[in-house]
Design a protein around this motif. Structure first.
Motif, mmCIF file in Angstrom:
data_model
loop_
_atom_site.group_PDB
_atom_site.id
_atom_site.type_symbol
_atom_site.label_atom_id
_atom_site.label_comp_id
_atom_site.label_asym_id
_atom_site.label_seq_id
_atom_site.Cartn_x
_atom_site.Cartn_y
_atom_site.Cartn_z
ATOM 1 N N ARG B 14 0.849 -1.198 0.000
ATOM 2 C CA ARG B 14 0.000 0.000 0.000
ATOM 3 C C ARG B 14 0.881 1.243 0.000
ATOM 4 N N PHE B 15 0.700 2.069 -1.029
ATOM 5 C CA PHE B 15 1.365 3.372 -1.089
ATOM 6 C C PHE B 15 0.415 4.382 -0.460
ATOM 7 N N ALA B 16 0.900 5.156 0.523
ATOM 8 C CA ALA B 16 0.016 6.134 1.159
ATOM 9 C C ALA B 16 0.755 7.437 1.359
ATOM 10 N N GLY B 17 0.047 8.530 1.086
ATOM 11 C CA GLY B 17 0.660 9.843 1.260
ATOM 12 C C GLY B 17 -0.393 10.914 1.260
ATOM 13 N N ASP B 18 0.051 12.145 1.195
ATOM 14 C CA ASP B 18 -0.856 13.263 1.089
ATOM 15 C C ASP B 18 -1.519 13.212 -0.288
ATOM 16 N N SER B 19 -2.719 13.807 -0.399
ATOM 17 C CA SER B 19 -3.376 13.703 -1.708
ATOM 18 C C SER B 19 -2.577 14.431 -2.790
ATOM 19 N N ALA B 49 -12.393 12.760 -1.335
ATOM 20 C CA ALA B 49 -13.135 13.483 -2.361
ATOM 21 C C ALA B 49 -12.520 14.859 -2.599
ATOM 22 N N GLU B 50 -11.885 15.410 -1.557
ATOM 23 C CA GLU B 50 -11.269 16.724 -1.697
ATOM 24 C C GLU B 50 -10.082 16.607 -2.638
ATOM 25 N N ILE B 51 -9.936 17.541 -3.542
ATOM 26 C CA ILE B 51 -8.828 17.479 -4.491
ATOM 27 C C ILE B 51 -7.511 17.685 -3.744
ATOM 28 N N ARG B 52 -7.474 18.672 -2.875
ATOM 29 C CA ARG B 52 -6.308 18.886 -2.031
ATOM 30 C C ARG B 52 -6.806 19.200 -0.625
ATOM 31 N N ALA B 53 -7.009 18.171 0.162
ATOM 32 C CA ALA B 53 -7.372 18.408 1.554
ATOM 33 C C ALA B 53 -6.155 19.036 2.224
ATOM 34 N N PRO B 54 -6.345 19.690 3.379
ATOM 35 C CA PRO B 54 -5.190 20.342 4.026
ATOM 36 C C PRO B 54 -4.007 19.375 4.150
ATOM 37 N N GLY B 60 -6.646 14.078 4.415
ATOM 38 C CA GLY B 60 -5.980 14.289 3.135
ATOM 39 C C GLY B 60 -5.220 13.074 2.635
ATOM 40 N N VAL B 61 -5.272 11.975 3.370
ATOM 41 C CA VAL B 61 -4.456 10.816 2.985
ATOM 42 C C VAL B 61 -5.069 10.086 1.791
#
Lengths: 348, 615
Positions: B14-19, B49-54, B60-61
């Motif tokens: 699983r790759f996980a990061g900020d959006s 769903a947020e394009i760039r959550a904070p 934002g993950v």
């Protein structure tokens, strides 16, 4: 494609050599509007006008929404689609965009087009799909038995507004011009000659034409347009718009004020050179919009005719052109190529 | 130094990061490399769903999970063996899913005091024993990337942004992935910005070399190619397969395709994909709203096109009245519902199976609509053709129920032989069908299918009017006759009930199972994986999966009644269960979770075993 079709609304619709008459366009269905309804006059005018176009009858389609006027397609012996409330422009858009060989007419009313279907109407106008929209404006809800409509005057006493309606009405012509319409006209149910002359220009226009037809509902809003029909008054207050002609009634004339706005003055009091000459083809919509505002105050003077008729590419042509371009540049699509278009690997 | 190479049969990463970290792209590329290598695979993107959550926050993950193996697999995997965490939020949001002993590759550069505080870490978990259960590999992904790119003429920000390619390079080394295609991909993606392209390729190579040279990673892994059926394969996600299926349907029907659609998550990619294929005589119309999308599609159908509209649950609600009009006017129409978590806006990027009853009943009046549901991402291709076949043959709107899991998930797809695709072409009416030879009866039905003639404008001699008002049987004229209405209501129902759908197939290798696990739609993979586990452990269970929800296969009742117990897992509160109980009086056992996520195979295996064990 675009240049050749401009101004030729029906260029792609097959013609017939057979002689057509009004009878050819009457369906076998009994017409069921209230006796005295303005819709009868409009139906008769359309039925007697259609043969003039010389189109193959099977290539004409009438699409309607819901309302008294939306029964219209049943009475014409063409293809017809009586759809749902407000959605006729959307349905007609799909039809016209995929079938440029059809002459597509949308029949709608003030409630259907401007209330529940307002969104579809404005978007059809800005897209300029090849449609002719006939908006029967009787300034009342007829089929639901007499509530005020989005074109009813403020203070209208109806079943749903016993103390008078509060909403400012739409001016359909102003609305259409604001929505980037390329063709906007207005006519009256009782003036067959004028009605047909506007229909003629609308049919010849490639793109969306919106024609507001003042239509009397003798049951719920009788005499709504009486000043325009009263022989003693109508010539005085009707400003007939004709491209290239001064804008006048029998006794009034339209003049431009110093600040650029329009005013209606006694015709006798102005010099002929001061009278505004109608220019329906001006790309700038300012004059057409200013003219659409002249019926304030209520029916003091009313312009009828073609307010605006400008040429720009129609949506269906441009959509077809993209399909053509994609096919010409890259060849007609092949399913096997499509499936193989990503990274593929073979397992043997 | 020679590094150890260990053989594995399967891995879940699983790759996980900020959006904004580019995790979806990273996952896509690793998937492409893995597909090229020849493993079987299954993917599960999961994003907000947020394009760039904070930045740096838990909401934002964005993550991308990939399961790949040396044998055929059915799901993107329950729990990751490896988590790549680009920041503290990514670690915290995903830690709960990690089994003991899993590897964590964490970008220590982002584990700053501020970032830790944002997600509620009082101390740095990389520096205490908070992660003692797992094998942690701290890597300075950001600073290593920036250092690798110090000689490039790009901004520091652009250099930092390339850290996802560093991570991809490292993972590509760790699992022996082929890299040439990724280099080509980056060259093409950044063709207009050659400096950025070069920097990303350099970061990717630096990541690979870091794995090769550093002592932080002493072992790398090999997962041999899977033995899949011979053929040509590609990797495909559900939305893309569905779009291809619609194009194939139009080709096989010999009709132009008209899509009327309004953008909505998670269905928009079908609109995007179809808009690229105009040379197949495809017209895509981005409408002003959902209602206009379906209206235009129906108008195009009236004109003789294959009319399609694509949406998700909220859009289906808005289109309901027009679908009713299509039921009444008996015109072909395909409504694709890529289901998402509801009600209302719900969770737009999360999956659910909660629109089944809306598809069945969500219209005024008696308004039957056939329903087809694909079971895997690649099955969306065939399900689209099947939906078109039914719509055209029976002149009816058809609901195609995909969902967010199928839409965005991907798997290797063995490409079908074009010659094997069904011919679904139908004839338009060309002449009057009345007994007098002159009249056209638009509602005179085919005695076998009960379909009415499809008479398109432009055809002389059969001009007619249709609409939403009740029709007289045969003539189609307006009718308020009570008996006629009763007849027409029953005819419309009988037409849908009589649609030819294949029998429900049961998979029961032992032949003596007493428990049947039934599913529909996207739960196929997790259910089938769970059934494998149960059987491997010696349990006896039969499996059947419904593709046609309306009408149901003719043998459905017989299948249900043939077992002592029928277990029905659904990602809703039991919608199909309600239908089956009502229809067959069989008290199926519902298992329901509505978390916006697909079922896990392990979870379902436990549920199946419990049902087997219970009396």
């Amino acid at each position: 494609m675009t240049e050749t079709l401009n101004g030729k609304g029906l260029a792609l619709v097959p013609k017939t050599d057979a002689k057509q008459t009004l009878k050819d366009f009457k369906s076998d269905q009994e017409v069921r509007w209230c006796p005295g309804c303005g819709d009868y006059a409009i139906l008769a005018a359309v039925q007697s006008f259609l043969p003039e176009l010389g189109l193959r009858r099977e290539n004409i389609v009438f699409v309607s929404g819901i309302g008294c006027s939306s029964r219209f397609p049943y009475y014409l012996n063409t293809y017809g689609f009586h759809s749902i409330h407000g959605r006729a422009p959307a349905i007609a858009t799909g039809l016209a965009a995929s079938r440029p060989d059809l002459s597509v007419w949308v029949i709608t009313g003030d409630g259907d087009a401007l209330s529940i279907g307002g969104n579809h109407l404005i978007h059809a106008l800005r897209r300029n799909v090849n449609l002719n929209v006939l908006l029967f404006n009787n300034r009342i809800y007829g089929l639901t038995k007499g509530q005020y409509s989005p074109t009813s005057e403020v203070g209208k006493i109806t079943k749903s507004t016993p103390m008078g309606s509060l909403d400012k009405p739409f001016n359909p012509i102003s609305l259409a011009i604001g929505a980037e319409a390329s063709f906007v006209g207005r006519t009256i149910d009782s003036d067959r000659k004028h009605l047909q002359s506007v229909l003629r220009e609308a049919a010849a226009h490639r793109g969306t034409s919106l024609v507001e037809i003042y239509q009397n509902c003798n049951i719920f809003n009788d005499n709504a347009f009486e000043p325009l029909k009263d022989p003693a008054l109508r010539d005085d207050i009707t400003l007939r718009l004709e491209h290239g002609q001064p804008i006048v009634s029998a006794i009034k004339a339209v003049r431009r004020r110093a600040d650029g706005t329009l005013e209606v003055v006694d015709r006798a009091s102005v010099d002929e050179s001061e009278i505004v000459v109608h220019d329906a083809h001006n790309p700038d919509p300012s004059l057409a919009f200013a003219l659409s505002r002249l019926d304030e105050p209520w029916f003091a003077h009313v312009p009828i005719g073609v307010f605006r008729s400008v040429q720009r590419p129609s949506y269906d042509e441009e959509m077809a052109a993209q399909v053509d371009r994609a096919t010409t540049e890259r060849g007609a699509g092949r399913l096997s190529d499509l499936l193989m278009s990503g990274d593929t690997w073979r397992i043997s | 130094m020679t590094k150890q190479v260990q053989q594995l049969d399967r891995v879940i990463i699983r790759f996980a990061g900020d959006s904004g970290d580019g995790m979806q792209l990273t996952g896509d590329r690793f998937t492409a490399e893995t597909a090229e290598f020849g493993n079987d695979l299954s993917t599960l993107p999961n994003f907000p769903a947020e394009i760039r959550a904070p930045a740096g926050t838990l909401p934002g993950v964005s993550s991308f999970q990939l399961h790949f193996a040396d044998h055929d697999i059915l799901t993107p995997g329950d729990a990751p063996n490896v988590l790549v965490a680009m920041n503290p939020a990514a670690l915290k949001a995903n830690l709960g899913d990690l089994p003991r002993g899993a590897d964590i590759i964490a970008n220590i550069d982002e584990f700053t005091k501020r970032n830790l505080q944002k997600v509620g870490y009082d101390a740095n978990p990389l520096e205490n024993d908070a992660l003692a259960e797992w094998r942690v590999h701290p890597v300075a992904l950001t600073s290593l990337t920036v250092k690798a790119l110090e000689n490039f003429e790009i901004s520091k920000k652009d250099a930092e942004r390339a850290k996802n390619m560093f991570a991809l390079g490292l993972l590509s080394w760790l699992y022996h992935r082929p890299v040439e295609a990724t280099v080509k991909f980056l060259e093409s993606k950044f063709a207009k910005k050659p400096d950025i392209a070069k920097a990303n390729i350099a970061a990717f190579n630096a990541g690979w070399n870091y794995g090769e040279t550093t002592e932080a990673f002493s072992v790398s892994y090999e997962i041999k190619p899977a033995k899949l059926a011979p053929g040509v394969y590609r990797n495909i996600a559900g939305n893309q397969a569905l779009a291809y299926g619609l194009i194939a349907a139009s080709v096989q029907a010999k009709l132009p395709l008209f899509l009327g659609s309004y953008p909505i998550t998670p269905a928009s990619d079908i609109l995007h994909e179809l808009s690229k294929h105009k040379r197949f005589d495809v017209r895509t119309f981005q409408a002003e709203d959902e209602i206009a999308g379906v209206g235009a599609a129906l108008g195009a159908s009236f004109g003789g096109a294959l009319g399609v509209t694509t949406t998700s649950g909220p859009g289906v609600a808005l289109k309901a009245e027009t679908v009713g009009l299509a039921v009444m006017t008996e015109l072909p129409l395909i409504l694709v519902d890529v289901q998402r978590a509801g009600p209302s806006t719900g969770m737009p990027t999360k999956t659910e199976q909660t629109d089944l009853l809306m598809a069945m009943f969500g219209r005024n009046g008696e308004s039957p609509v056939p329903i087809v549901a694909p079971s895997t991402p690649s099955d969306c291709f065939h399900a689209a053709i099947e939906a078109a076949r039914i719509a055209l043959k029976y002149r009816t709107p058809v609901m195609l129920l995909s969902d967010g899991y199928l839409a965005n998930g991907s798997e290797p797809w063995k490409l079908p032989e074009i010659d094997d695709l069904p011919d679904i072409s139908v004839d338009f009416a060309t002449e009057p069908n009345g007994e007098d030879g002159k009249t056209f009866l638009p509602y005179k039905r085919d005695p076998e299918t009960l379909a009415r003639p499809w008479a398109v404008p432009g055809t002389p001699g059969i001009e007619h009017r249709i609409g939403g008002i009740e029709k007289a049987d045969g003539s189609g004229n307006i009718s308020y006759d009570p008996n006629n209405h009763d007849l027409m209501v029953r005819l419309r129902q009988a037409k849908v009930d009589g649609i030819d759908v294949p029998d429900l197939e049961v998979d029961d290798p032992a032949g003596d199972a007493r428990v049947l696990v039934l599913g529909w739609g996207s739960t196929y993979g997790p259910i089938a994986a769970a059934v494998r586990r149960v059987r491997k452990a010696g349990g006896k269970v039969a499996q059947a999966h419904l593709r046609h929800l309306n009408p149901l296969p003719a043998n459905t009742g017989d299948v249900l009644r043939a077992y002592d117990k029928v277990l029905l897992p659904e990602i809703n509160l039991g919608q199909l269960a309600l239908l089956l109980r009502a229809r067959f009086l069989v008290d199926v056992i519902s298992y329901n979770r509505v978390r916006g996520l697909p079922f896990k195979a392990e979870e379902l295996a436990g549920v199946i075993q419990d049902v087997i064990d219970s009396d």
